[in-house]
Design a protein around this motif. Structure first.
Motif, PDB file in Angstrom:
ATOM      1  N   VAL A  99       5.713   4.950 -10.985  1.00  0.00           N
ATOM      2  CA  VAL A  99       5.590   4.147 -10.419  1.00  0.00           C
ATOM      3  C   VAL A  99       6.119   4.497  -9.149  1.00  0.00           C
ATOM      4  O   VAL A  99       5.181   4.815  -8.540  1.00  0.00           O
ATOM      5  CB  VAL A  99       6.388   2.479 -10.883  1.00  0.00           C
ATOM      6  CG1 VAL A  99       6.402   1.940  -9.146  1.00  0.00           C
ATOM      7  CG2 VAL A  99       6.105   2.644 -12.082  1.00  0.00           C
ATOM      8  N   ASP A 100       7.233   5.069  -9.145  1.00  0.00           N
ATOM      9  CA  ASP A 100       8.167   5.700  -7.844  1.00  0.00           C
ATOM     10  C   ASP A 100       6.626   6.910  -7.445  1.00  0.00           C
ATOM     11  O   ASP A 100       6.795   6.616  -5.853  1.00  0.00           O
ATOM     12  CB  ASP A 100       8.950   6.266  -8.291  1.00  0.00           C
ATOM     13  CG  ASP A 100      10.164   5.120  -8.283  1.00  0.00           C
ATOM     14  OD1 ASP A 100       9.975   3.203  -8.559  1.00  0.00           O
ATOM     15  OD2 ASP A 100      11.076   5.721  -8.839  1.00  0.00           O
ATOM     16  N   TRP A 113       2.385   4.931  -6.200  1.00  0.00           N
ATOM     17  CA  TRP A 113       2.194   3.574  -6.998  1.00  0.00           C
ATOM     18  C   TRP A 113       1.289   3.121  -5.591  1.00  0.00           C
ATOM     19  O   TRP A 113       0.692   2.759  -5.422  1.00  0.00           O
ATOM     20  CB  TRP A 113       3.179   2.425  -6.886  1.00  0.00           C
ATOM     21  CG  TRP A 113       4.383   2.655  -5.315  1.00  0.00           C
ATOM     22  CD1 TRP A 113       5.215   3.074  -5.608  1.00  0.00           C
ATOM     23  CD2 TRP A 113       4.041   1.502  -4.031  1.00  0.00           C
ATOM     24  NE1 TRP A 113       6.152   2.604  -4.585  1.00  0.00           N
ATOM     25  CE2 TRP A 113       5.561   1.847  -3.984  1.00  0.00           C
ATOM     26  CE3 TRP A 113       3.436   0.796  -3.823  1.00  0.00           C
ATOM     27  CZ2 TRP A 113       5.578   1.373  -2.728  1.00  0.00           C
ATOM     28  CZ3 TRP A 113       3.589   0.530  -2.654  1.00  0.00           C
ATOM     29  CH2 TRP A 113       4.343   0.427  -2.238  1.00  0.00           C
ATOM     30  N   ARG A 114       1.643   3.931  -3.893  1.00  0.00           N
ATOM     31  CA  ARG A 114       0.695   4.177  -2.964  1.00  0.00           C
ATOM     32  C   ARG A 114      -0.377   4.573  -3.517  1.00  0.00           C
ATOM     33  O   ARG A 114      -1.433   3.897  -2.498  1.00  0.00           O
ATOM     34  CB  ARG A 114       1.578   4.948  -1.885  1.00  0.00           C
ATOM     35  CG  ARG A 114       2.595   4.575  -1.463  1.00  0.00           C
ATOM     36  CD  ARG A 114       2.852   5.342  -0.726  1.00  0.00           C
ATOM     37  NE  ARG A 114       4.663   4.566  -0.114  1.00  0.00           N
ATOM     38  CZ  ARG A 114       5.436   4.521  -0.749  1.00  0.00           C
ATOM     39  NH1 ARG A 114       5.854   4.856  -1.905  1.00  0.00           N
ATOM     40  NH2 ARG A 114       6.842   3.365  -0.518  1.00  0.00           N
ATOM     41  N   ALA A 131      -2.371   2.002  -5.824  1.00  0.00           N
ATOM     42  CA  ALA A 131      -2.743   0.933  -4.410  1.00  0.00           C
ATOM     43  C   ALA A 131      -3.903   0.657  -3.018  1.00  0.00           C
ATOM     44  O   ALA A 131      -4.990   0.379  -2.960  1.00  0.00           O
ATOM     45  CB  ALA A 131      -1.358   1.010  -4.175  1.00  0.00           C
ATOM     46  N   ARG A 132      -3.582   1.889  -3.037  1.00  0.00           N
ATOM     47  CA  ARG A 132      -4.860   3.209  -2.039  1.00  0.00           C
ATOM     48  C   ARG A 132      -6.142   2.759  -2.483  1.00  0.00           C
ATOM     49  O   ARG A 132      -7.638   2.537  -2.412  1.00  0.00           O
ATOM     50  CB  ARG A 132      -4.560   4.072  -1.353  1.00  0.00           C
ATOM     51  CG  ARG A 132      -3.995   4.229  -0.348  1.00  0.00           C
ATOM     52  CD  ARG A 132      -3.823   5.940  -0.377  1.00  0.00           C
ATOM     53  NE  ARG A 132      -3.927   7.101  -0.099  1.00  0.00           N
ATOM     54  CZ  ARG A 132      -4.317   8.106   0.643  1.00  0.00           C
ATOM     55  NH1 ARG A 132      -4.661   7.143   1.867  1.00  0.00           N
ATOM     56  NH2 ARG A 132      -5.195   9.345   0.322  1.00  0.00           N
ATOM     57  N   HIS A 161      -7.712  -0.365  -3.103  1.00  0.00           N
ATOM     58  CA  HIS A 161      -8.123  -1.563  -2.033  1.00  0.00           C
ATOM     59  C   HIS A 161      -9.477  -0.092  -1.933  1.00  0.00           C
ATOM     60  O   HIS A 161     -10.394  -1.709  -1.425  1.00  0.00           O
ATOM     61  CB  HIS A 161      -7.071  -0.914  -1.183  1.00  0.00           C
ATOM     62  CG  HIS A 161      -6.284  -2.319  -0.917  1.00  0.00           C
ATOM     63  ND1 HIS A 161      -6.232  -2.671  -0.152  1.00  0.00           N
ATOM     64  CD2 HIS A 161      -4.497  -2.628  -1.967  1.00  0.00           C
ATOM     65  CE1 HIS A 161      -5.485  -3.973  -0.559  1.00  0.00           C
ATOM     66  NE2 HIS A 161      -4.329  -3.485  -1.267  1.00  0.00           N
ATOM     67  N   ASP A 215      -5.164  -5.819  -4.393  1.00  0.00           N
ATOM     68  CA  ASP A 215      -3.146  -5.922  -4.687  1.00  0.00           C
ATOM     69  C   ASP A 215      -3.771  -6.025  -6.530  1.00  0.00           C
ATOM     70  O   ASP A 215      -3.095  -5.915  -7.339  1.00  0.00           O
ATOM     71  CB  ASP A 215      -2.918  -7.069  -4.157  1.00  0.00           C
ATOM     72  CG  ASP A 215      -2.274  -7.040  -3.067  1.00  0.00           C
ATOM     73  OD1 ASP A 215      -2.718  -5.386  -2.948  1.00  0.00           O
ATOM     74  OD2 ASP A 215      -1.911  -7.781  -2.618  1.00  0.00           O
ATOM     75  N   GLN A 242      -2.841  -4.322  -9.317  1.00  0.00           N
ATOM     76  CA  GLN A 242      -1.618  -4.891 -10.779  1.00  0.00           C
ATOM     77  C   GLN A 242      -1.880  -4.758 -12.071  1.00  0.00           C
ATOM     78  O   GLN A 242      -1.229  -3.999 -12.698  1.00  0.00           O
ATOM     79  CB  GLN A 242      -0.783  -6.623  -9.760  1.00  0.00           C
ATOM     80  CG  GLN A 242      -0.354  -6.966 -11.121  1.00  0.00           C
ATOM     81  CD  GLN A 242       1.382  -6.843 -10.481  1.00  0.00           C
ATOM     82  OE1 GLN A 242       1.377  -6.527  -8.483  1.00  0.00           O
ATOM     83  NE2 GLN A 242       1.997  -6.619 -11.423  1.00  0.00           N
TER      84      GLN A 242
END
Lengths: 201, 159
Positions: B10-11, B14-15, B18-19, B22, B31, B35
């Protein structure tokens, strides 16, 4: 070639459900502790982590032995944190949270369970006496090693075990080794003896 | 088999997840897709057999979730108004000040668009792109190069 490097939407970290292991790192009066619990609230670690490497090593061990589904989540640890806080502040003398010794070997488990059964709040024993109590009188060194690797410190009171001959005239001279360092061990012993552990650190 | 604690993933990623979410699903669904991808990854994690390319594994799950969201979206639109299906954009255009690049990526044939996004937004290699698209690395290379050629022509028209 990175055409889309500038594409930076506004994003946030995921919110995940409570899973096999929830953990948090907590700064306490005796030092930094890695707290981790199972979904049913049993405490898998209350381990001293004095560096990022130590934290990483414990988490990897949990991942290998218990489950790789390990997530940082403060709320499942609220109960443990409150009990620790009360204990270390001298406002309580016992824990209701149940330890889970999944990270301990069979021998370690017998040592830690023997300790819990035989040494109460405010009292202490020696490595040799504990070895005798679990019917392994020659194993005092192995008992020391087992205590040193205690995954559930403070809650399972390995700080109450001292080297033989360390106390005379009711004064503790040499507290012996401790995962959290000798200062943390002294703090806990003073706290439990009722002589103002709080002001000592 | 030693896997890192899930929190490490996750650390670290996660970016990126998400990228990619999106980029593939647009700002409205991004989002939710990210998720959902994380929830699926967490559920499946103990069954992972190799810790070698966990980032690729996460991005492949993200891609699959985006495609699922996409299909579900189309179904809803089709159900409510069949005429809207034809005019609905395949990917809701992300809002990005990029001189219309995204609208051009958006206009690519869907396989080319997915391939180019996986390659450059998610920064996957052709093997991982092929895995996500259920095809061969050679085909992935082909799709990406066709996409880039089309984009190049489009952008040169502007000048």
């Amino acid at each position: 070639m990175t055409l889309f490097d500038d594409f930076a939407p506004v994003v946030r970290p995921p919110e995940l459900p409570r899973t096999d292991i929830s953990y948090a790192v907590e700064d306490t009066a005796v030092g930094r502790l890695l707290l981790s619990v199972r979904p049913d609230g049993r405490l898998v670690t209350c381990a001293y982590v004095r560096s990022g490497d130590e934290e990483e090593a414990w988490l990897q061990r949990i991942s290998d032995v218990v489950s790789p589904r390990v997530l940082r989540a403060p709320s499942p640890l609220e109960g443990v944190r409150r009990e620790l806080d009360d204990y270390l502040g001298g406002r309580s003398t016992r824990f209701t949270v149940r330890p889970d010794l999944v990270l301990a070997s069979a021998f370690q488990r017998s040592v830690l369970e023997g300790l819990v059964a035989s040494v109460g709040y405010g009292s202490s024993t020696t490595y040799g006496a504990l070895a005798a109590a679990i019917e392994r009188p020659k194993a005092s060194r192995a008992v020391g090693t087992a205590l040193g690797a205690n995954p559930v410190c403070v809650v399972i009171p390995c700080h109450r075990v001292l080297p033989a001959g360390s106390s005379a005239d009711g004064q503790v001279r040499n507290v012996g080794g401790y995962a959290g360092g000798p200062a943390a061990k002294e703090y806990l012993l003073r706290l439990e003896s009722g002589s103002s552990g709080r002001s000592s650190r | 088999m030693s896997l890192p604690p899930f929190q490490t993933l996750v650390d670290a990623h996660w970016r990126d997840v998400a990228r990619l979410a999106h980029a593939l699903a647009g700002p409205n669904l991004g989002d939710d897709v990210a998720q959902q991808a994380w929830a699926q990854a967490l559920a499946a994690y103990p069954r992972v057999t190799s810790a070698r390319n966990l980032r690729g594994w996460l991005l492949t799950i993200t891609h699959r979730c985006a495609m699922d969201a996409h299909r579900a979206g189309r179904r809803t639109v089709a159900h409510e108004d069949p005429a809207a299906l034809a005019s609905a954009p395949a990917v809701p255009g992300p809002v990005a000040p990029d001189d219309g690049l995204w609208s051009r990526v958006d206009a690519l044939p869907s396989r080319q668009r997915e391939a180019v996004v996986l390659k450059y937004v998610a920064d996957l290699d052709h093997r991982a792109v092929a895995c996500a698209l259920d095809t061969t690395p050679a085909m992935s290379r082909r799709l990406v190069s066709d996409a880039l050629a089309a984009l190049r022509v489009d952008l040169e028209d502007l000048r």
